[in-house]
Write a protein that holds these residues in place. Structure first.
Motif, PDB file in Angstrom:
ATOM      1  N   PRO A   8       0.787  -1.480   0.142  1.00 12.22           N
ATOM      2  CA  PRO A   8       0.303  -0.107   0.166  1.00 12.22           C
ATOM      3  C   PRO A   8       0.941   1.535   0.547  1.00 12.22           C
ATOM      4  N   GLN A   9       0.115   2.765  -0.294  1.00 10.69           N
ATOM      5  CA  GLN A   9       1.022   3.771  -0.254  1.00 10.69           C
ATOM      6  C   GLN A   9       1.018   4.254   1.138  1.00 10.69           C
ATOM      7  N   SER A  10       0.768   3.725   1.916  1.00  5.35           N
ATOM      8  CA  SER A  10       1.359   3.733   3.731  1.00  5.35           C
ATOM      9  C   SER A  10       0.420   2.099   4.457  1.00  5.35           C
ATOM     10  N   LEU A  11       1.189   2.369   5.633  1.00  7.01           N
ATOM     11  CA  LEU A  11       0.928   0.984   6.576  1.00  7.01           C
ATOM     12  C   LEU A  11       1.212   1.790   8.028  1.00  7.01           C
ATOM     13  N   ILE A  12       0.101   1.189   8.609  1.00  8.41           N
ATOM     14  CA  ILE A  12       0.357   1.376   9.768  1.00  8.41           C
ATOM     15  C   ILE A  12       0.334  -0.134  10.885  1.00  8.41           C
ATOM     16  N   VAL A  13       0.921  -0.577  11.435  1.00 11.15           N
ATOM     17  CA  VAL A  13       0.808  -1.704  12.298  1.00 11.15           C
ATOM     18  C   VAL A  13       1.390  -1.071  14.275  1.00 11.15           C
ATOM     19  N   GLN A  14       1.338  -2.188  14.581  1.00 12.51           N
ATOM     20  CA  GLN A  14       1.647  -1.842  15.797  1.00 12.51           C
ATOM     21  C   GLN A  14       2.641  -3.098  17.098  1.00 12.51           C
ATOM     22  N   LYS A  15       3.377  -1.845  17.715  1.00 17.20           N
ATOM     23  CA  LYS A  15       4.846  -3.005  17.691  1.00 17.20           C
ATOM     24  C   LYS A  15       4.635  -4.061  17.641  1.00 17.20           C
ATOM     25  N   PHE A 104      12.139   2.251  -9.162  1.00 18.49           N
ATOM     26  CA  PHE A 104      11.518   1.728  -8.260  1.00 18.49           C
ATOM     27  C   PHE A 104      10.123   2.163  -8.117  1.00 18.49           C
ATOM     28  N   GLY A 105       9.467   1.011  -7.119  1.00 18.53           N
ATOM     29  CA  GLY A 105       8.365   1.323  -6.785  1.00 18.53           C
ATOM     30  C   GLY A 105       7.884   3.018  -6.273  1.00 18.53           C
ATOM     31  N   LYS A 106       7.003   3.838  -6.023  1.00 21.37           N
ATOM     32  CA  LYS A 106       6.031   4.825  -5.132  1.00 21.37           C
ATOM     33  C   LYS A 106       6.969   4.869  -3.988  1.00 21.37           C
ATOM     34  N   GLY A 107       6.675   3.555  -3.094  1.00 24.03           N
ATOM     35  CA  GLY A 107       7.686   4.208  -1.962  1.00 24.03           C
ATOM     36  C   GLY A 107       5.690   3.094  -0.937  1.00 24.03           C
ATOM     37  N   THR A 108       6.339   3.081   0.358  1.00 23.91           N
ATOM     38  CA  THR A 108       5.234   2.196   1.401  1.00 23.91           C
ATOM     39  C   THR A 108       5.918   3.645   2.772  1.00 23.91           C
ATOM     40  N   LEU A 109       5.295   4.619   2.956  1.00 22.01           N
ATOM     41  CA  LEU A 109       5.472   5.250   4.232  1.00 22.01           C
ATOM     42  C   LEU A 109       4.992   3.999   5.701  1.00 22.01           C
ATOM     43  N   LEU A 110       5.347   3.093   5.916  1.00 21.75           N
ATOM     44  CA  LEU A 110       5.495   2.477   7.409  1.00 21.75           C
ATOM     45  C   LEU A 110       5.376   3.366   8.566  1.00 21.75           C
ATOM     46  N   THR A 111       4.360   2.922   9.936  1.00 24.00           N
ATOM     47  CA  THR A 111       4.241   3.496  11.244  1.00 24.00           C
ATOM     48  C   THR A 111       4.098   2.577  11.882  1.00 24.00           C
ATOM     49  N   VAL A 112       5.121   2.448  12.304  1.00 19.07           N
ATOM     50  CA  VAL A 112       5.257   1.434  13.537  1.00 19.07           C
ATOM     51  C   VAL A 112       4.690   1.587  14.704  1.00 19.07           C
ATOM     52  N   ASN A 113       3.479   1.949  15.612  1.00 13.85           N
ATOM     53  CA  ASN A 113       3.171   2.091  17.511  1.00 13.85           C
ATOM     54  C   ASN A 113       3.613   1.777  17.714  1.00 13.85           C
ATOM     55  N   PRO A 114       4.075   2.269  18.973  1.00 12.51           N
ATOM     56  CA  PRO A 114       4.671   1.861  20.285  1.00 12.51           C
ATOM     57  C   PRO A 114       3.511   0.939  21.273  1.00 12.51           C
TER      58      PRO A 114
END
Lengths: 114, 113
Positions: A8-15, A104-114
């Motif tokens: 995906p373009q962006s992704l949010i996951v938990q620690k 390159f692909g367009k990138g995925t911004l990954l955010t890992v929440n604590p």
């Protein structure tokens, strides 16, 4: 014409969770597929790479899965950590000759929440 | 050892001006690549040097862009008559001849006002 499609373009996951990023390519001449990690204000840094003669490659918490027939490959980050929060790029190149210019692909911004 | 370095780190210029961006590759790396990264996008290939010669310049967007590598080490990307659409981060990467892995510098952020 976008030769490497990333989602995906962006992704949010938990620690502690698993992060999965997918890429698909069109050019059958591609035979080297690296993943790069980029932090803000920094250049991309090679994370892990795979060639199509294997279906999976694992380095620590990072695994690439490769499906040659579907022309798809994916990055799995196990036990994701807040320090993994960054932008991830898949890329591809052909290795016949000496010019290994990357697409390159367009990138995925990954955010890992604590 | 030292990685790829790029100078300046930031460059602000006015539309129509000429700019030069410098790349110092890792010592001994014969292959050098320039890429351009627009906001929210992946890097896009501009030009590839093997030694002193530009072996592939197919990614240069137009003839306002030019790059040199006269002694096979340091490279300079030159942009004439800059336009606002040239604003981006310009990345340089180097690699040994026999390896596919490319080592990227931190980039030069170019802003054209």
């Amino acid at each position: 014409q976008q030769q490497v499609k990333q989602s995906p373009q962006s992704l949010i996951v938990q620690k502690g969770g698993i992060s999965i990023i997918n890429c698909a390519y069109e050019n059958t001449a591609f035979d080297y597929f690296p993943w790069y990690q980029q932090f803000p204000g920094k250049g991309p840094a090679l994370l892990i790479a795979i060639r199509p003669d294997v279906s999976e490659k694992k380095e620590g918490r990072f695994t690439i899965s490769f499906n040659k027939s579907a022309k798809q490959f994916s990055l799995h980050i196990m036990d994701s950590q807040p320090g993994d929060s960054a932008t991830y790029f898949c890329a591809a190149t052909g290795t016949r000759g000496s010019n290994y210019k990357l697409t390159f692909g367009k990138g995925t911004l990954l955010t890992v929440n604590p | 050892g030292a990685g790829v370095s790029q100078t300046p780190s930031n460059k602000v210029t006015e539309k129509g001006k000429y700019v030069e961006l410098r790349c110092d590759p890792i010592s001994g790396h014969t292959a050098l690549y320039w890429y351009r990264q627009s906001l929210g996008q992946g890097p896009e290939f501009l030009i590839y040097f093997q030694g002193t010669g530009a072996a592939d310049d197919s990614g240069l967007p137009n003839d306002r862009f030019f790059a040199v590598r006269p002694e096979g080490s340091v490279s300079t990307l030159k942009i004439q008559r800059t336009e606002r659409g040239d604003s981006a981060v310009y990345l340089c990467a180097s690699s040994p001849r026999t390896l596919q892995e490319q080592f990227f510098g931190p980039g030069t952020r170019l802003t054209v006002l």
